[in-house]
Design a protein around this motif. Structure first.
Motif, mmCIF file in Angstrom:
data_model
loop_
_atom_site.group_PDB
_atom_site.id
_atom_site.type_symbol
_atom_site.label_atom_id
_atom_site.label_comp_id
_atom_site.label_asym_id
_atom_site.label_seq_id
_atom_site.Cartn_x
_atom_site.Cartn_y
_atom_site.Cartn_z
ATOM 1 N N THR A 1 58.472 39.549 -36.690
ATOM 2 C CA THR A 1 58.516 39.847 -35.260
ATOM 3 C C THR A 1 59.899 40.327 -34.833
ATOM 4 O OG1 THR A 1 58.146 38.964 -33.038
ATOM 5 C CG2 THR A 1 59.064 37.450 -34.657
ATOM 6 N N ASP A 2 59.899 41.207 -33.812
ATOM 7 C CA ASP A 2 61.157 41.697 -33.218
ATOM 8 C C ASP A 2 61.376 41.092 -31.833
ATOM 9 O OD1 ASP A 2 61.783 43.367 -35.379
ATOM 10 O OD2 ASP A 2 60.455 44.936 -34.628
ATOM 11 N N ASP A 3 60.518 40.147 -31.441
ATOM 12 C CA ASP A 3 60.641 39.546 -30.108
ATOM 13 C C ASP A 3 61.980 38.804 -30.026
ATOM 14 O OD1 ASP A 3 60.523 37.609 -27.977
ATOM 15 O OD2 ASP A 3 58.369 38.007 -27.859
ATOM 16 N N ASP B 1 52.357 32.128 -24.021
ATOM 17 C CA ASP B 1 53.615 32.886 -23.978
ATOM 18 C C ASP B 1 54.815 31.952 -23.885
ATOM 19 O OD1 ASP B 1 52.387 35.372 -24.040
ATOM 20 O OD2 ASP B 1 52.014 35.359 -21.883
ATOM 21 N N LYS C 1 54.396 42.938 -26.799
ATOM 22 C CA LYS C 1 55.775 42.722 -26.382
ATOM 23 C C LYS C 1 56.674 42.509 -27.603
ATOM 24 C CE LYS C 1 58.643 39.525 -23.724
ATOM 25 N NZ LYS C 1 58.665 38.270 -22.994
ATOM 26 N N ALA C 2 56.117 41.817 -28.607
ATOM 27 C CA ALA C 2 56.916 41.480 -29.791
ATOM 28 C C ALA C 2 57.329 42.715 -30.574
ATOM 29 C CB ALA C 2 56.132 40.540 -30.684
ATOM 30 N N LYS C 3 56.603 43.818 -30.413
ATOM 31 C CA LYS C 3 56.921 45.017 -31.185
ATOM 32 C C LYS C 3 58.088 45.801 -30.595
ATOM 33 C CE LYS C 3 52.633 45.886 -33.582
ATOM 34 N NZ LYS C 3 51.900 44.693 -33.316
ATOM 35 N N LYS C 4 58.507 45.450 -29.368
ATOM 36 C CA LYS C 4 59.637 46.156 -28.771
ATOM 37 C C LYS C 4 60.913 45.770 -29.497
ATOM 38 C CE LYS C 4 57.632 46.291 -24.147
ATOM 39 N NZ LYS C 4 57.744 45.810 -22.774
ATOM 40 N N LYS D 1 51.359 39.403 -25.783
ATOM 41 C CA LYS D 1 52.587 38.919 -26.417
ATOM 42 C C LYS D 1 52.879 39.740 -27.665
ATOM 43 C CE LYS D 1 56.013 36.037 -26.501
ATOM 44 N NZ LYS D 1 57.000 36.070 -25.462
ATOM 45 N N ASP E 1 63.240 36.693 -27.921
ATOM 46 C CA ASP E 1 63.164 35.263 -27.582
ATOM 47 C C ASP E 1 62.753 34.427 -28.790
ATOM 48 O OD1 ASP E 1 63.878 35.794 -24.961
ATOM 49 O OD2 ASP E 1 61.790 36.101 -24.340
ATOM 50 N N SER F 1 64.653 44.708 -30.321
ATOM 51 C CA SER F 1 65.592 43.891 -29.568
ATOM 52 C C SER F 1 66.757 44.736 -29.079
ATOM 53 C CB SER F 1 66.117 42.769 -30.475
ATOM 54 O OG SER F 1 67.151 42.103 -29.830
#
Length: 204
Positions: free
Chosen positions: A46-48, A70, A99-102, A96, A50, A104
């Motif tokens: 993952t790239d998330d 979330d 979102k995680a693919k965005k 989610k 958080d 950092s």
């Protein structure tokens, strides 16, 4: 040299799991997975930011959160409260996931990466020591059980031998009595024949 860590994520049972580990193999081992979740599409890197921040703060430690939520990852997560609402949970997981693919936007902190990698190695050593302690305890328990089995088996064998000895002694006595009985019958047959002959002569 400490290996660079990556953050991996999956869902198992009631929880989403995340961990900072140097490889997919290390992540699978920490999760206790008995199959390759990455090949099955059930786990991914993952790239998330958080999730990465949470796992890098505790590298090598499996973090959890209720499946499909979330919320933040932590070592001790509560069970999900929306188990009956399959669709909302799925929707939450999907949102989610996108979102995680965005990527950092945080700058790469080399010192933090090195510290996380070293922390991971410490956690891995701690886990290995814990596994070794558990294996030692299991081995001691196996040895204790084996000693108890050996002791019980020895007592059984001794009692069985004693029984066989007594049974053989009784059998020998029975055979001796049988021989004496047969000898007495033979003696009596001869004595009886002699006395009967004497009686017949007296009557005769």
């Amino acid at each position: 040299m400490a290996r660079k860590l990556k953050t991996y994520q999956t869902s198992l049972g009631f929880f989403d799991l995340a961990i900072a580990a140097p490889s997919m193999k290390a992540a699978l081992e920490a999760w206790g997975a008995d199959s390759n979740l990455f090949h099955q599409g059930a786990a991914n890197e993952t790239d998330d930011p958080d999730v990465i921040a949470a796992t890098m703060a505790k590298p090598g430690v499996v973090l959890r959160r209720p499946v499909g939520s979330d919320g933040p990852f932590s070592e001790h997560a509560e069970l999900p409260t929306n188990l009956g609402d399959g669709k909302p949970a799925k929707a939450a997981r999907k949102s989610k996931g996108s979102k995680a693919k965005k990527p950092s936007s945080r700058p790469v902190d080399k010192a933090a990466e090195r510290k996380a990698a070293l922390d991971y190695e410490r956690e891995e050593r701690r886990r290995e020591l814990e596994r070794a302690r558990e294996e030692t305890a299991r081995q001691k328990e196996r040895e204790r059980r084996q000693q108890a089995v050996d002791k019980a088996q020895a007592a059984f064998d001794k009692a069985e031998q004693e029984h066989a000895k007594r049974a053989a002694s009784i059998q020998a006595e029975v055979e001796a009595i049988e021989r004496r009985s047969q000898a007495e019958e033979t003696r009596w047959d001869k004595e009886k024949a002699r006395l009967e002959a004497s009686l017949r002569r007296a009557r005769g």
